[in-house]
Design a protein around this motif. Structure first.
Motif, mmCIF file in Angstrom:
data_model
loop_
_atom_site.group_PDB
_atom_site.id
_atom_site.type_symbol
_atom_site.label_atom_id
_atom_site.label_comp_id
_atom_site.label_asym_id
_atom_site.label_seq_id
_atom_site.Cartn_x
_atom_site.Cartn_y
_atom_site.Cartn_z
ATOM 1 N N MET A 1 5.470 -6.586 13.635
ATOM 2 C CA MET A 1 5.932 -5.425 14.400
ATOM 3 C C MET A 1 5.213 -4.157 13.934
ATOM 4 N N THR A 2 3.952 -4.040 14.300
ATOM 5 C CA THR A 2 3.138 -2.911 13.863
ATOM 6 C C THR A 2 2.438 -2.251 15.042
ATOM 7 N N ALA A 3 1.777 -1.124 14.747
ATOM 8 C CA ALA A 3 1.104 -0.374 15.804
ATOM 9 C C ALA A 3 -0.005 0.484 15.208
ATOM 10 N N ALA A 4 -0.838 1.025 16.084
ATOM 11 C CA ALA A 4 -1.910 1.936 15.693
ATOM 12 C C ALA A 4 -1.717 3.270 16.413
ATOM 13 N N HIS A 5 -1.944 4.364 15.671
ATOM 14 C CA HIS A 5 -1.824 5.711 16.235
ATOM 15 C C HIS A 5 -2.945 6.562 15.660
ATOM 16 N N LYS A 6 -3.372 7.577 16.404
ATOM 17 C CA LYS A 6 -4.546 8.343 15.988
ATOM 18 C C LYS A 6 -4.283 9.296 14.830
ATOM 19 N N THR A 7 -3.071 9.863 14.715
ATOM 20 C CA THR A 7 -2.872 10.935 13.733
ATOM 21 C C THR A 7 -1.621 10.836 12.873
ATOM 22 N N LEU A 8 -0.661 10.000 13.202
ATOM 23 C CA LEU A 8 0.551 9.919 12.392
ATOM 24 C C LEU A 8 0.231 9.345 11.011
ATOM 25 N N PRO A 9 0.972 9.746 9.977
ATOM 26 C CA PRO A 9 0.744 9.185 8.638
ATOM 27 C C PRO A 9 0.896 7.668 8.642
ATOM 28 N N LEU A 10 0.253 7.029 7.665
ATOM 29 C CA LEU A 10 0.308 5.575 7.547
ATOM 30 C C LEU A 10 1.062 5.195 6.275
ATOM 31 N N PRO A 11 2.185 4.489 6.371
ATOM 32 C CA PRO A 11 2.812 4.100 7.637
ATOM 33 C C PRO A 11 3.804 5.151 8.133
ATOM 34 N N THR A 12 4.126 5.076 9.415
ATOM 35 C CA THR A 12 5.190 5.855 10.038
ATOM 36 C C THR A 12 5.978 4.915 10.935
ATOM 37 N N VAL B 1 3.646 2.015 12.099
ATOM 38 C CA VAL B 1 2.247 2.385 12.313
ATOM 39 C C VAL B 1 1.473 2.189 11.015
ATOM 40 N N ASN B 2 0.476 1.314 11.047
ATOM 41 C CA ASN B 2 -0.347 1.077 9.850
ATOM 42 C C ASN B 2 -1.841 1.069 10.170
ATOM 43 N N ASP B 3 -2.208 1.599 11.356
ATOM 44 C CA ASP B 3 -3.599 1.517 11.795
ATOM 45 C C ASP B 3 -3.939 2.732 12.655
ATOM 46 N N ARG B 4 -5.232 2.923 12.913
ATOM 47 C CA ARG B 4 -5.708 4.035 13.742
ATOM 48 C C ARG B 4 -6.173 3.525 15.106
ATOM 49 N N GLY B 5 -5.986 4.346 16.121
ATOM 50 C CA GLY B 5 -6.357 4.030 17.483
ATOM 51 C C GLY B 5 -5.177 4.362 18.386
ATOM 52 N N PRO B 6 -5.260 4.121 19.677
ATOM 53 C CA PRO B 6 -6.450 3.695 20.424
ATOM 54 C C PRO B 6 -7.290 4.908 20.817
ATOM 55 N N PHE B 7 -8.579 4.707 20.923
ATOM 56 C CA PHE B 7 -9.477 5.813 21.242
ATOM 57 C C PHE B 7 -9.918 5.738 22.696
ATOM 58 N N VAL B 8 -8.913 5.641 23.562
ATOM 59 C CA VAL B 8 -9.112 5.599 25.005
ATOM 60 C C VAL B 8 -8.279 6.716 25.604
ATOM 61 N N LYS B 9 -8.859 7.466 26.510
ATOM 62 C CA LYS B 9 -8.188 8.615 27.106
ATOM 63 C C LYS B 9 -6.848 8.217 27.707
ATOM 64 N N SER B 10 -5.835 9.001 27.470
ATOM 65 C CA SER B 10 -4.460 8.883 27.968
ATOM 66 C C SER B 10 -3.627 7.852 27.214
ATOM 67 N N VAL C 1 0.844 -1.196 0.000
ATOM 68 C CA VAL C 1 0.000 0.000 0.000
ATOM 69 C C VAL C 1 0.879 1.246 0.000
ATOM 70 N N LYS C 2 0.314 2.359 -0.463
ATOM 71 C CA LYS C 2 1.048 3.606 -0.526
ATOM 72 C C LYS C 2 0.905 4.384 0.776
ATOM 73 N N ARG C 3 1.936 5.179 1.077
ATOM 74 C CA ARG C 3 1.901 5.997 2.281
ATOM 75 C C ARG C 3 0.872 7.109 2.123
ATOM 76 N N LYS C 4 0.148 7.414 3.185
ATOM 77 C CA LYS C 4 -0.843 8.478 3.144
ATOM 78 C C LYS C 4 -0.961 9.133 4.507
ATOM 79 N N VAL C 5 -1.355 10.402 4.487
ATOM 80 C CA VAL C 5 -1.609 11.110 5.742
ATOM 81 C C VAL C 5 -3.003 10.767 6.242
ATOM 82 N N GLY C 6 -3.986 10.818 5.361
ATOM 83 C CA GLY C 6 -5.356 10.499 5.742
ATOM 84 C C GLY C 6 -6.189 11.733 6.007
#
Length: 263
Positions: free
Chosen positions: A93-104, A121-130, A41-46
């Protein structure tokens, strides 16, 4: 949370029932695969998106450096589509982040035990406070918090060469090794240090049995000999980090990276 996000964005009611999505664009990473390549897949900000009444605005953030809490996600999402269209593999070895470009690429350090790894980073989340990042199950195992579920971490954005951006007045970011250091002497993965040479030799044999070529290095401190078991040197910090990931995956959890200047 990732799949819930996809549901919210694309109004796929079937997601709430836990049904598997089909037809992801990218291939599934292999078990234990290091965070390289783009998996098709291609890199994107989203685009901006909304979850539970909160808007999130993805953006380029080369200076990203934040401390907060990490959690992990596993079997419930294994094989399903990530936010950038890949397949999620809980053993990669992947992770999810709310705002970083995919992937980062990010360096994640567990502040409770000092362990650190590089993730993609190839996914969005987590949507839990802190909570600032969700990592794969394998990443949680390597970071040493898979049993407790949540830990305090530091997350730092990296470039494609595994370097952290350092701000430069009036210009584009420049990059430095992670952490900042000279590279004349190289980077080493040190698996242990022993007062008895015999113990160090036993550790070398254990490493060799798992396919890791280690060397014995003698250091003298306050007149006392210390036998260090080391792999390397590596010219690039990212190469040492990748080797550290492999070594820790084989059960050598006390391994650390050391950087030395030329002698």
């Amino acid at each position: 949370m990732r799949i819930l996000l996809v549901c919210l964005v694309f109004a796929l009611a079937a997601c709430s029932s836990g049904s598997r999505e089909v037809g992801p664009k990218g291939r599934m990473p292999q078990d234990g695969e290091l965070p390289v390549g783009d998996q098709g897949v291609k890199r994107k900000v989203g685009n901006p998106y909304k979850v539970a009444g909160v808007w999130y605005h993805p953006k380029e953030d080369p200076y990203y450096d934040e401390t907060g809490y990490a959690s992990w996600y596993g079997p419930d999402f294994h094989g399903k589509r990530t936010a950038n269209g890949e397949q999620y593999n809980m053993n990669a070895m992947t992770a999810a982040h709310k705002t970083l470009p995919l992937p980062t690429f990010v360096k994640v350090t567990n502040l409770e035990n000092g362990r650190s790894i590089v993730l993609r980073v190839n996914d969005r989340g987590p949507f839990v406070k802190s909570r600032i990042i969700d990592v794969s199950r394998r990443a949680a195992q390597l970071l040493g918090f898979d049993q407790q579920g949540v830990t305090k971490v530091r997350v730092q954005a990296l470039d494609e060469n595994g370097k952290i951006a350092k701000r430069k007045e009036g210009g584009e970011p420049t990059y430095a090794d992670t952490p900042s250091s000279t590279t004349d002497g190289g980077h080493f993965v040190q698996v242990g240090a022993y007062s008895q040479r015999e113990n160090a030799e036993v550790q070398i044999k254990r490493l060799e049995a798992r396919g890791h070529e280690a060397k014995l290095d003698r250091a003298v401190t306050n007149g006392q000999s210390l036998w260090r078991v080391r792999i390397g040197p590596f010219a690039e910090k990212l190469l040492a980090q990748e080797k550290l990931d492999r070594v820790m995956a084989d059960g050598f959890y006390e391994a650390r990276i050391f950087t030395e200047t030329g002698r």
